[in-house]
Design an enzyme around this catalytic site. Structure first.
Site, PDB file in Angstrom:
ATOM      1  N   TYR A   1     -41.221  27.534 -14.339  1.00  0.00           N
ATOM      2  CA  TYR A   1     -40.738  27.864 -15.677  1.00  0.00           C
ATOM      3  C   TYR A   1     -41.469  26.995 -16.704  1.00  0.00           C
ATOM      4  CZ  TYR A   1     -37.341  28.273 -19.548  1.00  0.00           C
ATOM      5  OH  TYR A   1     -36.730  28.479 -20.753  1.00  0.00           O
TER       6      TYR A   1
ATOM      7  N   LYS B   1     -43.860  28.183 -19.802  1.00  0.00           N
ATOM      8  CA  LYS B   1     -43.522  27.826 -21.179  1.00  0.00           C
ATOM      9  C   LYS B   1     -44.613  26.955 -21.808  1.00  0.00           C
ATOM     10  CE  LYS B   1     -39.437  29.722 -22.121  1.00  0.00           C
ATOM     11  NZ  LYS B   1     -39.319  30.798 -23.132  1.00  0.00           N
TER      12      LYS B   1
END
Lengths: 245, 447
Positions: A150, A154
């Site tokens: 993740y 990001k």
């Protein structure tokens, strides 16, 4: 004045939209579940007496994005703000074991975002106005073993937003990168987080709205995450790799 | 179905238990329950005791089911999901001239919770409780079936569900009647009253001229000052009577004094007196005839997380009701009992009520007193003694506030009604799938 929300199921997005609605903006809610989007639009029309629409949008269906842009412009010819709010936290352990989860995390958080935002970027560039708000994450500031998939997606998104900001600057189009810390949303429900550091989505929504109006470049919300991340980033790698973060 | 584990409590912070929480933003189905697992609906967790917790079992949160569905601007009828709160309604409709017809003392209550507790406000003696303005609701039963309930449709289920503590099913949508107002202000009057006899007289005297009335009782006053209090009366201010300076007033509703951490327990005694005094001062010294609705209805909401003032041990509420015939006598007995036990209450509130139709709804014609105490052994013993006095006078206590009642006492207090309710429970939830800590404690479940 108008706002398009991409991934309007996000509580942060809804709370941000609330501020725009109170300021008499028209709102388009876009998300995977058309029924839900319609329901949300209906709620806003009653609650804030603003004009609101709900339409279907799938971040992973890249081929549909061009038509989506056209449909949005048919509804509201002039979109002033685009808020990118979709994202997928996923599970790091699942991602460690198989590529499917990794792929879903990367594509939702990064590839899907690039696909749709680039379309709007070019549109805004030709119009020579517009605002793009991209919700990234503090998780992108440093890779941690507990959620680096993740985090890396990001991080990519943050760098993308950064580059896009420079590219669009000369056309008068603004890009705001938002890096929220822990927020009390379904994404974090049930996680053992330090209570004092968990912000309400309302507070984060307000911060985003204010930063968008002020044309800030990078927003950490709540503000203290800027300092937390400064410390996290300053830990030397040979120590950081030994930490259980 | 996706759930997460969390430790939950009621507003009184005790007991705290592990629950499996589901918080959908779209109601699709009830979770699959196996091996006798059960479920209880939960809104904003403002019931004080154990009504919205279900140890080691499921809790179905309505907080993300908070959308407005329609609003009839001419009639003031709002159709919304059950997770919509008083705050949502106030923010959206006060400036359009509509107000909740019945509101409890906090705006952090959902419509589902308001129905399940059949909440009351300062106008109960004149206008009734929440269910008087609840036109209909949709409820999902234990077998997954969705039913529409009103006074006409499935009326048995309607009256078992209002005040039914979430034990008949999960309310997904409600339709409520709002009340027309002209301004957001209340035309109020505060009367200092020297003792309980005077207070009762004043209550009766102002029945017709004010729709809202409530008294804050200083329960540390003894002897001839027993029941010394401040009676607060109010009406919605009309446009005509409101001075023009008020119309322009900007009200910041978001300013809050937080109590973010649990205070050490020893601060309490002084604090409780302090709070009483400050509210007393705030209203009695207010020379303005008009105050904003937020101050009038929700004075405690301006102290965020005020439940933290009792520290880690938590606290309990004790609210009972006694008929007008025995009201004065019983109140005196109870106030003396509190003094005997040296029991301090953060805030003690006395008011008048009328009859209420829900099977397990708390109110009937009479006087009610609500108090809160730190949850200590001594207080628990005192509550047992209070129960006896309340029972002796044919009164009862409020399940939404309660955390001490035992099954036999509860069944005596709600005699006649609970049997009828259990019959309906058998019909609509024969496998006892809706259950909570409260239900198990007072016997509102099938054995």
């Amino acid at each position: 004045m108008s706002l398009l929300v991409l991934g309007a199921n996000s509580l942060i997005a809804q709370c941000t939209a609330e501020c725009f609605a109170k300021d008499k903006h028209e709102i388009i809610f876009a998300g995977r579940n058309a029924g839900q989007m319609q329901k949300l639009a209906n709620d806003f029309e009653i609650r804030f007496q603003c004009k609101a629409y709900g339409i279907e949008f799938d971040a992973l269906d890249y081929n549909s994005h061009k038509t989506f842009l056209e449909n949005v412009l048919k509804l509201i010819p002039q979109v002033d703000y685009v808020l990118l709010a979709f994202g997928y936290l996923g599970e790091q352990t699942k991602a460690n074991e198989g590529f499917d989860e990794s792929k879903k995390i990367i594509e939702t958080n990064y590839t899907g975002a690039v696909s749709i935002i680039h379309l709007f970027a070019s549109h805004f560039e030709s119009q020579r106005k517009g605002n793009i708000i991209i919700i990234s994450s503090v998780a992108g500031d440093r890779g941690r073993q507990s959620n680096y998939l993740y985090g890396s997606a990001k991080a990519g998104l943050s760098a993308f937003a950064q580059g896009l900001r420079s590219r669009l600057f000369k056309s008068g189009v603004h890009v705001l990168t938002v890096k929220p810390g822990f927020v009390d949303t379904p994404m974090t429900y049930g996680m053992p987080l330090p209570k004092l550091l968990v912000a309400s989505p309302k507070k984060v929504g307000k911060d985003i709205y204010k930063a968008a109006l002020k044309k800030k470049n990078i927003l950490y919300t709540p503000f203290y995450w800027r300092f937390i991340m400064m410390i996290v980033k300053s830990i030397p790698e040979f120590i950081f790799k030994k930490l259980k973060l | 179905m996706k759930f997460y584990e969390d430790t939950l409590s009621g507003f009184g912070k005790d007991p705290r238990v592990k629950c499996k929480v589901i918080a959908p933003n779209e109601f699709k189905q009830l979770p699959e329950l196996v091996n006798g697992e059960t479920i209880i609906p939960r809104g904003l967790g403002r019931s004080y005791g154990d009504a919205s917790i279900n140890e080691n079992n499921f809790v179905l949160s309505s907080t993300l089911l908070n959308k407005f569905i329609s609003f009839d601007e001419a009639k003031g009828i709002l159709h919304c999901e059950s997770g919509v709160s008083y705050e949502d309604i106030l923010n959206a409709f006060v400036h359009r001239g509509w107000f909740p017809a019945v509101t409890p003392g906090t705006k952090y209550v959902t419509m589902g919770g308001a129905a399940a507790s059949d909440v009351h406000g300062k106008n109960h003696h004149n206008e009734g409780g929440f269910s008087n303005f609840l036109l209909s609701f949709k409820i999902v039963l234990a077998n997954g079936e969705m039913k529409h309930c009103s006074r006409q449709d499935n009326s048995h289920l309607f009256w078992a569900t209002v005040g039914g503590m979430g034990l008949t099913g999960f309310i997904t949508e409600v339709e409520i009647q709002l009340k027309k107002i002209e301004t957001p202000f209340i035309n109020h009057k505060a009367i200092k009253v020297n003792n309980i006899e005077k207070l009762f007289e004043e209550f009766e005297k102002h029945d017709d001229d004010f729709i809202y009335s409530v008294a804050w009782v200083n329960i540390s006053a003894k002897g001839r000052s027993l029941g010394k209090s401040l009676l607060l009366l109010g009406n919605h201010a009309s446009e005509k009577e409101l001075p023009s300076s008020f119309a322009k007033k900007k009200i910041n509703l978001e300013k809050k004094l937080p109590v973010p951490l649990e205070l050490p327990s020893f601060t309490l005694n002084n604090l409780s007196i302090g709070i009483f005094n400050s509210l007393y001062y705030m209203f009695s010294s207010n020379k303005n005839k008009f105050i904003h609705y937020d101050k009038f209805f929700y004075p405690l909401d301006s102290i965020m997380n005020w439940n933290n003032v009792y520290g880690k041990r938590g606290f309990l509420q004790y609210q009972f009701i006694i008929s007008p015939e025995h009201g004065l006598e019983a109140m005196k007995k109870i106030l003396n009992k509190l003094i005997e036990h040296n029991a301090f209450s953060f805030l003690s509130v006395l008011k008048k009520m009328s009859d209420q139709k829900g099977l397990l709804s708390f109110p009937f014609r009479g006087y009610t007193l609500a108090m809160d105490f730190p949850k200590t052994e001594k207080v628990l013993l005192m509550c047992k003694e209070l129960d006896k006095i309340v029972l002796y006078y044919g009164g009862r206590t409020y399940l939404t506030k309660d955390s001490t009642l035992d099954e036999p006492t509860f069944k005596k207090m709600y005699d006649g009604n609970w049997q009828e309710w259990i019959e309906l429970k058998k019909k609509y939830d024969p496998k006892n799938r809706f259950n909570s800590n409260l239900a198990r404690r007072v016997g509102l479940c099938l054995s």
